[in-house]
Motif scaffolding. Structure first.
Motif, PDB file in Angstrom:
ATOM      1  N   SER A 113       5.303  -0.192   8.130  1.00 13.09           N
ATOM      2  CA  SER A 113       5.299  -1.682   8.153  1.00 13.09           C
ATOM      3  C   SER A 113       4.715  -2.390   7.058  1.00 13.09           C
ATOM      4  CB  SER A 113       4.972  -2.117   9.635  1.00 13.09           C
ATOM      5  OG  SER A 113       5.342  -3.301  10.002  1.00 13.09           O
ATOM      6  N   HIS A 153       2.110   5.246   4.150  1.00 17.16           N
ATOM      7  CA  HIS A 153       2.585   4.470   3.366  1.00 17.16           C
ATOM      8  C   HIS A 153       1.701   3.812   2.346  1.00 17.16           C
ATOM      9  CE1 HIS A 153       5.970   5.346   5.898  1.00 17.16           C
ATOM     10  NE2 HIS A 153       6.853   4.425   4.904  1.00 17.16           N
ATOM     11  N   GLU A 201       3.808   1.149  -2.203  1.00 15.70           N
ATOM     12  CA  GLU A 201       5.151   0.921  -2.066  1.00 15.70           C
ATOM     13  C   GLU A 201       5.031  -0.649  -2.750  1.00 15.70           C
ATOM     14  OE1 GLU A 201       7.002   0.613   1.938  1.00 15.70           O
ATOM     15  OE2 GLU A 201       9.015   0.655   0.874  1.00 15.70           O
ATOM     16  N   ASP A 260      14.034   7.666   3.903  1.00 14.31           N
ATOM     17  CA  ASP A 260      13.463   6.504   4.288  1.00 14.31           C
ATOM     18  C   ASP A 260      14.038   5.819   5.564  1.00 14.31           C
ATOM     19  OD1 ASP A 260      11.273   4.712   4.560  1.00 14.31           O
ATOM     20  OD2 ASP A 260      11.679   3.406   2.875  1.00 14.31           O
ATOM     21  N   ASP A 261      15.098   5.084   5.478  1.00  9.10           N
ATOM     22  CA  ASP A 261      15.842   4.337   6.598  1.00  9.10           C
ATOM     23  C   ASP A 261      17.267   4.687   6.129  1.00  9.10           C
ATOM     24  OD1 ASP A 261      13.496   3.065   8.205  1.00  9.10           O
ATOM     25  OD2 ASP A 261      12.932   2.489   6.112  1.00  9.10           O
TER      26      ASP A 261
HETATM   27  N1  ADE Z   1       9.377   1.137   7.951  1.00 14.34           N
HETATM   28  C1  ADE Z   1      10.359   1.511   7.855  1.00 14.34           C
HETATM   29  N2  ADE Z   1      10.642   1.542   6.505  1.00 14.34           N
HETATM   30  C2  ADE Z   1       9.457   1.281   6.125  1.00 14.34           C
HETATM   31  C3  ADE Z   1       9.054   1.455   4.563  1.00 14.34           C
HETATM   32  N3  ADE Z   1       9.824   1.477   3.526  1.00 14.34           N
HETATM   33  N4  ADE Z   1       7.802   0.665   4.433  1.00 14.34           N
HETATM   34  C4  ADE Z   1       7.098   0.572   5.317  1.00 14.34           C
HETATM   35  N5  ADE Z   1       7.405   0.554   6.550  1.00 14.34           N
HETATM   36  C5  ADE Z   1       8.472   0.847   6.898  1.00 14.34           C
END
Ligand code: ADE
Ligand code: ZN
Length: 324
Positions: free
Chosen positions: A162, A189, A192, A270-271
């Motif tokens: 997050s 994380h 980033e 990632d997503d």
């Molecule tokens: N939650 C989902 N994808 C994320 C990302 N890239 N960075 C931080 N939180 C996340």
């Protein structure tokens, strides 16, 4: 198609628009539109991480029951197995679901059943990593790890995700020390959007074994030397970085530089529902748009197996498949 381990994958970020609509109807949850094409079109122009997270968390209100979590993970695992993924270490965000009144048992039971069924159907190997939402703070993280311990056999580690900026790793020291005392793996994380100081803290305060993303570690040569010396894996996500404006263009992605420096970089999606596809699409973009060589792509795949939380015999099997 290269065999790989996908080590940076948010299960909630695998919610394709078709499934989003199905779950919204199943659970009577309102969506801004019920047209999957229009839903996906909203993902084209994120300004930054937060603008993605706002839409992402709004979507996640559709996840309510054990069956919903089963369907979500089953869909990802089937697509991943077809895309060459041999091993998936998958993040989940239980605090999001607890916030919607969903009990932890529904989350873990749904995900665990999907993993068991996918493993027997396709041979993929998968495990869960429970993430703390950094914007909920350190006390909430501690509360979550304590609440999750009755489900200790359902997950192999903890992570931190997050909103990054403003929520440095040190806030989560207690939650991570509880996780460490339970023998759980630790990742976070870092780097980033925030700078190298967050990567240092993740290593020194949280004791993480891998850094998720880590792009901005390259700004600090002393940190790079530490990451190289200790071969600490970086789970980079090239298409995510383009969608979230972490890089201006794929051509600017630091992955080639990371390999040149001797960093143990890996590639993940990632997503994938939001960022242009799965790990195979990320490899295709590195090959076609960034011009990375087959040798470098094979190194990235090998690194993913080296960085996976598995026993050495299993690891060696995947590496010999890759190199065979
Ligand atoms: N939650 C989902 N994808 C994320 C990302 N890239 N960075 C931080 N939180 C996340
Ligand atoms: Zn992530």
């Amino acid at each position: 198609m290269l065999p790989v381990a996908e080590l940076h994958l948010h299960l909630e970020g695998t919610i394709e628009s078709d499934l989003l609509v199905t779950l919204a109807r199943r659970n009577d949850i309102a969506l801004p539109t019920y047209d999957p094409v229009e839903l996906t079109a909203r993902y084209d122009h994120f300004a930054d991480l937060q603008s993605f997270l706002d839409i992402h968390y709004a979507n996640l209100t559709v996840l309510r029951t054990e069956q919903d979590f089963y369907d979500l993970a089953s869909g990802y695992l089937a697509r991943a197995a077809a895309a060459g993924v041999r091993r998936a270490e998958m993040f989940c965000d239980p605090q999001t679901h607890l916030g919607h009144g969903v009990p932890l048992a529904a989350v873990f039971d749904g995900f665990s059943a999907a993993i068991a069924d996918a493993e027997s159907a396709t041979g993929i190997s998968a495990d869960l990593i429970v993430c703390f939402l950094r914007d909920l703070g350190g006390d909430a993280a501690e509360e979550l790890i304590r609440a999750a311990l009755p489900f200790r056999d359902r997950f192999i580690g903890v992570g931190l995700d997050s909103t990054e900026i403003g929520y440095p790793p040190r806030l989560f020291e207690t939650a991570y020390s509880i996780a460490a005392s339970e023998g759980l793996h630790r990742v976070a994380h870092a780097g980033e959007e925030a700078g190298p100081d967050y990567v240092w803290e993740a290593l020194d305060v949280l004791g993480v074994e891998r850094i998720d993303h880590g792009n901005r570690a390259l700004e600090d040569p002393v940190l790079v030397q530490r990451l190289v010396d200790e071969q600490i894996p970086l789970t980079t996500c090239p298409l995510s970085n383009v969608y979230l404006k972490v890089v201006d263009d794929l051509a600017d992605h630091p992955l080639p530089r990371m390999l040149e420096l001797g960093l143990r970089a890996t590639v993940s999606s990632d997503d994938p529902a939001y960022f242009g596809g799965g790990v195979d699409d990320n490899f295709a973009a590195l090959r076609n748009d960034l011009g990375m060589s087959e040798t470098d792509l094979a190194t990235l795949a090998r690194n993913s197996f080296e960085a996976a939380f598995v026993d050495d015999t299993t690891r060696a099997g995947w590496i010999s498949e890759l190199e065979g």
